[in-house]
Design a protein around this motif. Structure first.
Motif, PDB file in Angstrom:
ATOM      1  N   GLY A  55       0.791  -1.283   0.210  1.00  0.00           N
ATOM      2  CA  GLY A  55      -0.042   0.165   0.094  1.00  0.00           C
ATOM      3  C   GLY A  55       0.776   1.327  -0.144  1.00  0.00           C
ATOM      4  N   CYS A  58       2.108   2.010  -3.364  1.00  0.00           N
ATOM      5  CA  CYS A  58       0.897   2.578  -4.382  1.00  0.00           C
ATOM      6  C   CYS A  58       0.817   4.037  -3.974  1.00  0.00           C
ATOM      7  CB  CYS A  58      -0.365   1.632  -4.074  1.00  0.00           C
ATOM      8  SG  CYS A  58      -0.488   0.102  -4.513  1.00  0.00           S
ATOM      9  N   GLU A  59       0.766   4.415  -2.558  1.00  0.00           N
ATOM     10  CA  GLU A  59       0.768   5.563  -2.173  1.00  0.00           C
ATOM     11  C   GLU A  59       2.055   6.478  -2.875  1.00  0.00           C
ATOM     12  OE1 GLU A  59      -1.701   7.400  -0.556  1.00  0.00           O
ATOM     13  OE2 GLU A  59      -2.745   5.563  -0.047  1.00  0.00           O
ATOM     14  N   GLY A  85      -2.538  -4.381  -8.006  1.00  0.00           N
ATOM     15  CA  GLY A  85      -2.663  -3.200  -7.123  1.00  0.00           C
ATOM     16  C   GLY A  85      -1.555  -2.080  -7.401  1.00  0.00           C
TER      17      GLY A  85
END
Length: 145
Positions: A55, A58-59, A85
């Motif tokens: 995550g 992705c950020e 993702g």
């Protein structure tokens, strides 16, 4: 000055310690130092980022879009083979993205032969150790031009 983001994926903080047969003994700091030196030669700023958290990766890709990076280099490690993702985050980018691997992923275990990023990146460079990163930076700079 053009800005290139280098994204290092999962377990790359362990370069120099993990599997020297595949990755040699070079550390992540040494890789980033080589990229910085080449960036100065090519008149581009290289910003490096490493995480073991999908995550967070992705950020950081989202931030690259917002901040207006001119190109992105990515060695996502094992995420290359299954992270839709990260693939979807990369697909948001409108700048050249170059996929990099130190080892030749096509000459390794079968699961490593597949890259879920392949269809959306400008190109892939693999199998040249640290030089994969330097070749990737040169390719990204050429793609910007």
């Amino acid at each position: 000055m053009k800005k290139v983001l280098m994204l290092h994926g999962i377990n790359h903080n362990m370069f120099g310690k993990r599997d020297p047969v595949q990755y040699g003994t070079v550390t992540l700091a040494e890789i980033d130092g080589a990229l910085q030196a080449l960036g100065r030669e090519l008149n581009v700023e290289v910003d490096s980022y490493q995480t073991n958290h999908e995550g967070d990766m992705c950020e950081r890709i989202h931030q690259a879009f917002t901040d207006g990076a001119d190109a992105v280099l990515i060695n996502a490690g094992a995420w290359t083979h299954y992270s839709y993702g990260i693939r979807d985050a990369l697909a948001i980018l409108t700048v050249p993205v170059v996929e990099i691997h130190m080892s030749n992923i096509h000459a390794r275990e079968a699961f490593r032969h597949q890259s879920v990023f392949a269809e959306i990146v400008k190109g892939q460079i693999c199998g040249f150790g640290v030089d994969s990163y330097l070749l990737g930076l040169r390719a990204a700079v050429a793609a910007i031009a």
